[in-house]
Write a protein that holds these residues in place. Structure first.
Motif, mmCIF file in Angstrom:
data_model
loop_
_atom_site.group_PDB
_atom_site.id
_atom_site.type_symbol
_atom_site.label_atom_id
_atom_site.label_comp_id
_atom_site.label_asym_id
_atom_site.label_seq_id
_atom_site.Cartn_x
_atom_site.Cartn_y
_atom_site.Cartn_z
ATOM 1 N N ILE A 1 126.494 -3.919 -12.054
ATOM 2 C CA ILE A 1 126.044 -4.654 -10.871
ATOM 3 C C ILE A 1 125.200 -3.731 -10.005
ATOM 4 O O ILE A 1 125.664 -2.676 -9.578
ATOM 5 C CB ILE A 1 127.240 -5.177 -10.052
ATOM 6 C CG1 ILE A 1 128.086 -6.140 -10.894
ATOM 7 C CG2 ILE A 1 126.759 -5.865 -8.778
ATOM 8 C CD1 ILE A 1 129.344 -6.617 -10.190
ATOM 9 N N CYS A 2 123.964 -4.135 -9.758
ATOM 10 C CA CYS A 2 123.075 -3.390 -8.864
ATOM 11 C C CYS A 2 123.079 -4.081 -7.504
ATOM 12 O O CYS A 2 122.644 -5.229 -7.384
ATOM 13 C CB CYS A 2 121.659 -3.337 -9.434
ATOM 14 S SG CYS A 2 120.464 -2.520 -8.347
ATOM 15 N N LEU A 3 123.576 -3.395 -6.493
ATOM 16 C CA LEU A 3 123.668 -3.942 -5.139
ATOM 17 C C LEU A 3 122.473 -3.483 -4.312
ATOM 18 O O LEU A 3 122.344 -2.299 -3.999
ATOM 19 C CB LEU A 3 124.955 -3.477 -4.464
ATOM 20 C CG LEU A 3 126.273 -4.094 -4.931
ATOM 21 C CD1 LEU A 3 127.443 -3.350 -4.300
ATOM 22 C CD2 LEU A 3 126.338 -5.570 -4.586
ATOM 23 N N LEU A 4 121.594 -4.417 -3.967
ATOM 24 C CA LEU A 4 120.493 -4.104 -3.059
ATOM 25 C C LEU A 4 120.957 -4.442 -1.649
ATOM 26 O O LEU A 4 120.870 -5.585 -1.199
ATOM 27 C CB LEU A 4 119.243 -4.914 -3.436
ATOM 28 C CG LEU A 4 118.673 -4.652 -4.830
ATOM 29 C CD1 LEU A 4 117.438 -5.508 -5.069
ATOM 30 C CD2 LEU A 4 118.335 -3.179 -5.018
ATOM 31 N N GLU B 1 118.198 0.573 -2.873
ATOM 32 C CA GLU B 1 117.526 0.360 -1.592
ATOM 33 C C GLU B 1 116.042 0.189 -1.882
ATOM 34 O O GLU B 1 115.422 1.040 -2.524
ATOM 35 C CB GLU B 1 117.749 1.538 -0.653
ATOM 36 C CG GLU B 1 117.091 1.395 0.702
ATOM 37 C CD GLU B 1 117.811 0.402 1.612
ATOM 38 O OE1 GLU B 1 117.161 -0.123 2.539
ATOM 39 O OE2 GLU B 1 119.011 0.162 1.400
ATOM 40 N N SER B 2 115.481 -0.924 -1.434
ATOM 41 C CA SER B 2 114.082 -1.230 -1.721
ATOM 42 C C SER B 2 113.231 -1.085 -0.468
ATOM 43 O O SER B 2 113.633 -1.502 0.624
ATOM 44 C CB SER B 2 113.956 -2.662 -2.258
ATOM 45 O OG SER B 2 112.600 -3.011 -2.432
ATOM 46 N N THR B 3 112.042 -0.499 -0.630
ATOM 47 C CA THR B 3 111.092 -0.417 0.479
ATOM 48 C C THR B 3 109.890 -1.330 0.253
ATOM 49 O O THR B 3 108.930 -1.286 1.017
ATOM 50 C CB THR B 3 110.608 1.032 0.681
ATOM 51 O OG1 THR B 3 109.981 1.502 -0.523
ATOM 52 C CG2 THR B 3 111.767 1.949 1.032
ATOM 53 N N GLY C 1 106.106 -0.527 -2.228
ATOM 54 C CA GLY C 1 107.121 0.457 -1.875
ATOM 55 C C GLY C 1 107.766 1.021 -3.118
ATOM 56 O O GLY C 1 107.152 1.080 -4.183
ATOM 57 N N SER C 2 109.015 1.405 -3.001
ATOM 58 C CA SER C 2 109.762 1.973 -4.124
ATOM 59 C C SER C 2 111.153 1.355 -4.163
ATOM 60 O O SER C 2 111.619 0.761 -3.182
ATOM 61 C CB SER C 2 109.879 3.497 -3.988
ATOM 62 O OG SER C 2 108.607 4.116 -4.025
ATOM 63 N N LEU C 3 111.796 1.504 -5.304
ATOM 64 C CA LEU C 3 113.177 1.062 -5.476
ATOM 65 C C LEU C 3 114.013 2.293 -5.798
ATOM 66 O O LEU C 3 113.894 2.882 -6.873
ATOM 67 C CB LEU C 3 113.277 0.038 -6.608
ATOM 68 C CG LEU C 3 114.695 -0.419 -6.989
ATOM 69 C CD1 LEU C 3 115.394 -1.065 -5.792
ATOM 70 C CD2 LEU C 3 114.649 -1.385 -8.169
ATOM 71 N N TYR C 4 114.846 2.715 -4.843
ATOM 72 C CA TYR C 4 115.702 3.888 -5.007
ATOM 73 C C TYR C 4 117.048 3.447 -5.572
ATOM 74 O O TYR C 4 117.682 2.533 -5.032
ATOM 75 C CB TYR C 4 115.889 4.601 -3.669
ATOM 76 C CG TYR C 4 114.598 5.132 -3.084
ATOM 77 C CD1 TYR C 4 114.151 6.413 -3.391
ATOM 78 C CD2 TYR C 4 113.818 4.340 -2.240
ATOM 79 C CE1 TYR C 4 112.958 6.898 -2.866
ATOM 80 C CE2 TYR C 4 112.627 4.815 -1.717
ATOM 81 C CZ TYR C 4 112.202 6.097 -2.031
ATOM 82 O OH TYR C 4 111.021 6.569 -1.512
ATOM 83 N N LEU C 5 117.484 4.104 -6.647
ATOM 84 C CA LEU C 5 118.705 3.694 -7.337
ATOM 85 C C LEU C 5 119.632 4.885 -7.563
ATOM 86 O O LEU C 5 119.180 5.994 -7.862
ATOM 87 C CB LEU C 5 118.366 3.057 -8.690
ATOM 88 C CG LEU C 5 117.532 1.772 -8.658
ATOM 89 C CD1 LEU C 5 117.169 1.348 -10.074
ATOM 90 C CD2 LEU C 5 118.275 0.652 -7.940
ATOM 91 N N VAL D 1 112.897 4.905 -8.470
ATOM 92 C CA VAL D 1 113.170 6.324 -8.239
ATOM 93 C C VAL D 1 114.675 6.552 -8.381
ATOM 94 O O VAL D 1 115.439 6.281 -7.449
ATOM 95 C CB VAL D 1 112.704 6.777 -6.840
ATOM 96 C CG1 VAL D 1 112.975 8.271 -6.652
ATOM 97 C CG2 VAL D 1 111.232 6.461 -6.626
ATOM 98 N N PRO D 2 115.155 7.030 -9.541
ATOM 99 C CA PRO D 2 116.591 7.335 -9.681
ATOM 100 C C PRO D 2 116.933 8.594 -8.888
ATOM 101 O O PRO D 2 116.182 9.571 -8.895
ATOM 102 C CB PRO D 2 116.760 7.565 -11.190
ATOM 103 C CG PRO D 2 115.489 7.080 -11.825
ATOM 104 C CD PRO D 2 114.420 7.242 -10.794
#
Length: 392
Positions: free
Chosen positions: A119-122, A150-152, A171-175, A210-211
């Protein structure tokens, strides 16, 4: 134990950001996406709008479209018809929906989730995984794997179109893949499954994935956590816009107290001590100036938390101020200002809920005073509540 890696991703939520990610996944070769929706209109509009998700630029120029399957309804498994088989297992889930809907949704999907699910929680806050595990997955051996995100990317709705999204700014998606606590074979397999979801999302270049390891993910996320737990919290407490905090000495004092206490708490996080130079950045005057600059940059905007309270919904304070309070207790630091702020915000939600519930045919003069949340009602009488006021 065999490791099964699925290339299907289910997206829970019908927010612009959820649809943006569903659109990106649908355009990625070898991946499939399925939206899980709460409301029947989402299914009806899917057919009306050509069974496709469309992406437009800020100026309204068409960018691309992707064909998707009809959204699958989220229903209570206890209400299904006899003879109808249960739906298939969910392997990869992305959640971007109202905070208050997350626990009920996962509870309805519990029969389709096990330790092979990721499960990926944004979500902008922190601490939600602990509440999910406590409420829905109390057995550690049956818990799914979690990825915090967290998405920008900045996206928005297009009025009148449920399956069209406006792409306002890239933006970017930080995981961050949350490791399982137990040191077993399941923990290793769980990390592989989490990494599989991260790698699938990374194959779509438009997402700019971006991991990050835990310490760097926290360091990146904390400034936004602190801003919401101070500026958004004060806005709700006093019913004012961002631009009204600075000129008001009492509002400014409240925000400073919350800011200083938050900085003290996060600077003691054990997981951040591996980066002492990063911890030091929170303690410098530049960080406080950064928070003030970001507050000023909001202009005359109203906090999104206020919009929730206006509708009688609780803002996600438990995962901002509440997270800081819980971490402070673990570390042994006093968090009296954030604890008080939580009580005041929840009191405002309670009062607003009472106000909306007792409104008669829309005759209550909401928004007739300077309170951004609403008001204009006379003060409630003691007999309106089942409280012994003499003993308080």
């Amino acid at each position: 134990m065999d490791l099964h890696l699925s290339n299907q991703i289910h997206v829970i939520g019908f927010t612009p950001l959820a649809k943006f990610y569903a659109h990106a996944i649908a355009l990625t070769p070898n991946l499939s996406v399925q939206i899980l929706a709460h409301h029947p209109p989402a299914r009806a509009n899917w057919d009306v709008e050509g069974r496709r998700l469309r992406l437009y630029s800020r100026s309204g120029q068409f960018i691309s479209s992707a064909e998707i399957s009809c959204p699958e309804p989220i229903a209570d498994p206890a209400l299904r018809y006899r003879g109808v088989p249960l739906a298939k297992q969910l392997n990869n889930i992305i959640i971007d929906t109202e905070t208050g809907a997350i626990l009920p949704t996962l509870r309805n999907l519990r029969h389709r989730i096990d330790r092979q699910t990721t499960i990926c929680l944004l979500h902008s806050g922190l601490g939600l995984v602990d509440d999910i595990n406590e409420a829905i997955f109390p057995d550690p051996n049956e818990r799914p794997n979690f990825v915090l995100g967290e998405s920008t990317h900045r996206v928005g709705r297009i009025s009148g179109y449920g399956y069209s999204v406006q792409y306002r700014q890239s933006g970017s998606l930080y995981l961050y893949g949350v490791p399982r606590l137990e040191n077993t074979e399941f923990a290793l397999l769980g990390m592989q499954q989490s990494q599989h979801l991260i790698q699938m999302l990374a194959t779509q270049q438009s997402l700019s994935v971006v991991p990050l390891p835990k310490a760097r993910f926290l360091w990146w996320k904390i400034p936004w956590l602190i801003f919401s737990s101070t500026a958004d919290c004060v806005s709700v407490m006093l019913g004012i816009k961002y631009s009204q905090i600075g000129p008001n000495p009492y509002a400014r004092s409240l925000m400073i107290d919350l800011l200083e206490e938050a900085i003290t708490i996060v600077s003691k996080f054990p997981e951040l001590q591996v980066m002492p130079h990063k911890v030091e950045s929170f303690l410098r005057p530049q960080f406080r100036r950064k928070m003030r600059a970001y507050l000023n940059a909001q202009g005359t905007n109203t906090s999104p938390w206020i919009a929730k309270v206006r509708m009688g919904r609780a803002p996600p304070i438990d995962y901002f101020n509440g997270y800081l309070v819980r971490r402070a207790e673990e570390i042994g630091i006093d968090a009296k200002h954030h604890r008080m702020a939580m009580a005041m915000v929840k009191a405002r939600v309670n009062a607003r809920t009472w106000e909306l519930r007792t409104d008669l045919l829309g005759t209550t003069p909401y928004m007739t005073d300077t309170d951004a949340i609403g008001g204009g009602r006379p003060a409630p009488k003691p007999e309106d509540y089942e409280i012994d006021w003499e003993e308080m």
